[in-house]
Motif scaffolding. Structure first.
Motif, PDB file in Angstrom:
ATOM      1  N   ASP A  89       0.830  -1.210   0.000  1.00 49.03           N
ATOM      2  CA  ASP A  89       0.000   0.000   0.000  1.00 49.03           C
ATOM      3  C   ASP A  89       0.862   1.259   0.000  1.00 49.03           C
ATOM      4  O   ASP A  89       0.572   2.223  -0.715  1.00 49.03           O
ATOM      5  N   THR A  90       1.927   1.250   0.806  1.00 53.14           N
ATOM      6  CA  THR A  90       2.822   2.406   0.871  1.00 53.14           C
ATOM      7  C   THR A  90       3.534   2.608  -0.456  1.00 53.14           C
ATOM      8  O   THR A  90       3.660   3.738  -0.942  1.00 53.14           O
ATOM      9  N   ASP A  91       3.982   1.524  -1.064  1.00 55.58           N
ATOM     10  CA  ASP A  91       4.654   1.614  -2.363  1.00 55.58           C
ATOM     11  C   ASP A  91       3.703   2.162  -3.420  1.00 55.58           C
ATOM     12  O   ASP A  91       4.075   3.033  -4.214  1.00 55.58           O
ATOM     13  N   GLU A  93       0.995   4.029  -2.933  1.00 51.64           N
ATOM     14  CA  GLU A  93       0.720   5.437  -2.624  1.00 51.64           C
ATOM     15  C   GLU A  93       1.905   6.320  -3.017  1.00 51.64           C
ATOM     16  O   GLU A  93       1.727   7.400  -3.610  1.00 51.64           O
ATOM     17  N   SER A  94       3.105   5.868  -2.727  1.00 51.91           N
ATOM     18  CA  SER A  94       4.301   6.651  -3.085  1.00 51.91           C
ATOM     19  C   SER A  94       4.426   6.781  -4.597  1.00 51.91           C
ATOM     20  O   SER A  94       4.774   7.854  -5.104  1.00 51.91           O
TER      21      SER A  94
END
Length: 112
Positions: A89-91, A93-94
């Protein structure tokens, strides 16, 4: 801050999560099966009473240990799943943030 690169194989992590979930299920079922059976039931008569109690206690101890191992495997699977999900999810979003910033930058300087 140190420059650290992280790379995960999401499919491999999913396989590990699935393995631990299956292990938790199987080991938990074994614990339940042991709890459901009187391992000392064969000990009939006063001369076998003490030995029957030992077998009953052994069954309780093994079932308790298996149940704890099942819970540990389930917790591990859940932690791995949540960690992998957070990284993905972080990847994602980034990547959206960087892509959006690039589009804005390239539009500002006439690169599009």
């Amino acid at each position: 801050m140190a420059d650290v690169q992280v790379s995960i194989d999401a499919d491999e992590v999913r396989e590990v999560v699935d393995f631990y979930r299956r292990a938790a299920h199987v080991v938990g079922a074994a614990a339940g099966d042991l709890n459901a059976h009187d391992l000392g039931s064969w000990a009939v008569g006063e001369e076998y009473r003490e030995l029957g109690e030992r077998y009953r206690e052994m069954g309780r101890v093994i079932a308790d240990r298996l149940a704890e191992q099942a819970r540990a495997a389930d917790r591990l699977a859940e932690h791995l799943h949540r960690g992998m999900t957070a990284l993905i999810d972080t990847d994602t979003e980034s990547a959206r943030d960087v892509s959006g910033a690039y589009r804005r930058f390239s539009g500002d300087v006439g690169l599009s």
